[in-house]
Enzyme design. Structure first.
Site, PDB file in Angstrom:
ATOM      1  N   GLY A  62     -19.843   1.183  56.069  1.00  0.00           N
ATOM      2  CA  GLY A  62     -18.486   0.669  55.926  1.00  0.00           C
ATOM      3  C   GLY A  62     -17.772   0.573  57.256  1.00  0.00           C
ATOM      4  N   GLY A 104     -15.873   1.694  59.890  1.00  0.00           N
ATOM      5  CA  GLY A 104     -15.423   2.991  60.367  1.00  0.00           C
ATOM      6  C   GLY A 104     -14.352   2.928  61.430  1.00  0.00           C
ATOM      7  NE  ARG A 105     -16.462   0.726  66.703  1.00  0.00           N
ATOM      8  CZ  ARG A 105     -16.473   0.123  67.878  1.00  0.00           C
ATOM      9  NH1 ARG A 105     -15.469   0.267  68.702  1.00  0.00           N
ATOM     10  NH2 ARG A 105     -17.492  -0.622  68.247  1.00  0.00           N
ATOM     11  CE  LYS A 112     -16.083  -4.081  66.610  1.00  0.00           C
ATOM     12  NZ  LYS A 112     -17.357  -4.567  67.222  1.00  0.00           N
ATOM     13  CG  ASP A 167     -12.189   7.962  68.300  1.00  0.00           C
ATOM     14  OD1 ASP A 167     -12.736   6.917  67.920  1.00  0.00           O
ATOM     15  OD2 ASP A 167     -12.117   8.299  69.504  1.00  0.00           O
ATOM     16  NE  ARG A 204     -20.191  -5.779  58.090  1.00  0.00           N
ATOM     17  CZ  ARG A 204     -20.006  -5.600  59.384  1.00  0.00           C
ATOM     18  NH1 ARG A 204     -21.048  -5.387  60.161  1.00  0.00           N
ATOM     19  NH2 ARG A 204     -18.804  -5.615  59.901  1.00  0.00           N
ATOM     20  CG  ASP A 217     -25.173  -1.792  59.649  1.00  0.00           C
ATOM     21  OD1 ASP A 217     -26.382  -1.519  59.739  1.00  0.00           O
ATOM     22  OD2 ASP A 217     -24.338  -1.467  60.510  1.00  0.00           O
ATOM     23  CG  ASN A 218     -24.876  -4.445  63.221  1.00  0.00           C
ATOM     24  OD1 ASN A 218     -23.766  -4.211  62.761  1.00  0.00           O
ATOM     25  ND2 ASN A 218     -25.492  -3.627  64.044  1.00  0.00           N
ATOM     26  CG  ASP A 228     -21.140  -5.414  64.685  1.00  0.00           C
ATOM     27  OD1 ASP A 228     -19.939  -5.651  64.886  1.00  0.00           O
ATOM     28  OD2 ASP A 228     -21.550  -4.820  63.681  1.00  0.00           O
TER      29      ASP A 228
END
Length: 470
Positions: free
Chosen positions: A86, A88-89, A109, A121, A179, A244-245, A254
């Site tokens: 998923g 994440g950032r 992003k 983070d 994706r 996932d890419n 990505d």
């Protein structure tokens, strides 16, 4: 003057199982570094002050009509399945239908943590943001399907990686962020209703002529076969071809540990995390077939009797190597001036590549020189080149448009790894002149005359490894 966009958020209208809704986490002191005005005009974004743009593209301000969400997906990472990944950032702000009639996502992003951050983070630092901005826009200029960069914004906050680095946010645009991994997560969970709804959504959005799940598979395979052949033709190595890419739309996505080949070698690897060469230059055609097999496996799960459709799915995936070979030959044939290359011409291409590999000839400069009648100077063993060139000249003797075709197929410049690293180092120090120079030269890659940026790196300048940057 505020920023407005003609949002029409179809993905946000799907059930909650597909995403998590949340707003971006505001940053301390947003500062707009660069805005892609031409792309903004295509998207139908309003004119706005630099302050308003910085606020939106950093996540401080959510524009009217946006519906921010983090998308859910799974994925095979270096061959190992992770059942939940998923965004994440990243956050999908929403979708717009551009002035060209194409629907696109607008995504931030580096916009802060999400439920999928996995202890991260959720932020990005300036280096990866500028790398993706430069390389994605360069790929667009090369005519290769890709996500694009709309803006880059400083956050005014420090990011802790190996050291303290300036934080930044990239605004990314894509025809969608669907994706292979988006299908995998629902297939793995046995959520057939959601998987079928996702399939219908993908067909309607990207391939409306496709007939059901197998029709979707066929179209995605074609798009990905063409995409990988395009990568190969410019010496591009993605570096993290995880499922996932791998997009359903057939766009490159990505730009982490990606790079372009300098001295040609078929097994070149740049990614610091690719310890086995899984995603080496020459292995990319095999990996995309593997990825499409994972998509096929996922799509099958929505059938009442999946086994009854295995033969159909297998036939589609097994057709991919031939599709890739044909697309590869078309691309490389053009680089030799052949408008309609035959299967026999593949051997001629391979002979040239083998000679380049033996001598460590620069990939981009060799093909550019060939298009301009100067390739002999790229080789130390000129007799060997002359022997190859004799056969090649005989083959193209009747091709009236050979030179023009070659110059259209072989860029003069690519975003070389060492130039990107130099640009990032300068930007961290507050100097954006190298970034601006790179962007200007890469905007017209088939005609640029910036000799310094076209030059291959010296031994001391080479950057042998790239890093994900997360």
């Amino acid at each position: 003057m505020t920023l407005t966009a003609p949002f029409d958020n179809t993905y946000a209208r799907l059930p909650a199982a597909f995403y998590t809704r949340l707003d971006p986490k505001p940053v301390k002191a947003p500062q707009l570094l660069v805005y892609n005005e031409a792309l903004g005009d295509i998207l139908g974004l309003s004119a706005a002050s630099e302050e308003a743009q910085a606020a939106v593209f950093s996540g401080v301000s959510v524009p009217e009509g946006a519906s921010p969400l983090a998308q859910l997906y799974a994925g095979h990472q270096f061959g190992s399945f992770n059942p939940q990944l998923g965004d994440g950032r990243a956050l999908l702000l929403g979708e717009v239908v551009g002035t060209d009639g194409i629907r696109r996502d607008i995504q931030l992003k580096g916009s802060g943590p999400t439920p999928y951050s996995r202890m991260g983070d959720g932020r990005a630092w300036l280096g990866p943001v500028l790398r993706e901005y430069v390389v994605s826009e360069a790929m667009h200029a090369l005519g290769i399907p890709t996500t694009r960069a709309l803006a880059a914004t400083l956050t005014g906050e420090d990011i802790i990686r190996e050291t303290v680095l300036p934080g930044a946010v990239l605004t990314r645009v894509a025809q969608s962020h669907l994706r292979v991994g988006t299908f995998q997560v629902f297939a793995h969970r046995g959520q057939r209703a959601e998987l079928k709804q996702l399939t219908d959504y993908a067909i309607e959005r990207h391939y409306p002529e496709a007939d059901g799940p197998m029709g979707l598979l066929r179209e995605v395979c074609k798009a990905q076969a063409d995409l990988v052949a395009a990568w190969m033709s410019v010496g591009f190595i993605h570096g993290v071809m995880n499922t996932d890419n791998c997009t359903i739309s057939g766009e490159t996505i990505d730009y982490g540990p990606c790079a372009f080949i300098d001295d040609y070698h078929s097994d070149t690897v740049f990614s610091s995390i690719d310890q086995t060469g899984r995603y080496a230059y020459s292995n990319q055609p095999r990996i995309i077939v593997w990825n499409m097999a994972q998509l096929a496996t996922s799509l099958l799960q929505q059938y009442d009797d999946p086994q009854s459709m295995v033969a159909a799915a297998t036939e589609i995936v097994h057709a991919m190597p031939a599709q890739i070979e044909a697309a590869w030959l078309k691309r490389f044939g053009a680089k030799l001036g052949l408008a309609n290359p035959t299967p026999e011409d593949a051997a001629m291409v391979e002979r040239l590549l083998a000679l380049m590999q033996e001598e460590g000839a620069d990939f981009t400069n060799t093909f550019d020189a060939l298009a301009r009648g100067e390739a002999r100077d790229q080789f130390l063993d000129r007799d060997a080149f002359d022997l190859w060139a004799k056969d090649w000249r005989a083959r193209v003797a009747d091709e009236d448009t050979a030179q023009a075709l070659m110059q259209q197929a072989s860029p003069r410049i690519i975003p070389r790894n060492h130039r990107i690293e130099e640009m990032i180092a300068a930007a961290v120090a507050g100097d954006y002149a190298p970034f601006e120079r790179l962007m200007q030269a890469l905007a017209d890659p088939f005609n640029t005359d910036d000799a310094e940026l076209m030059r291959a790196p010296t031994k001391e300048q080479r950057v042998p490894a790239t890093f994900c940057g997360t």
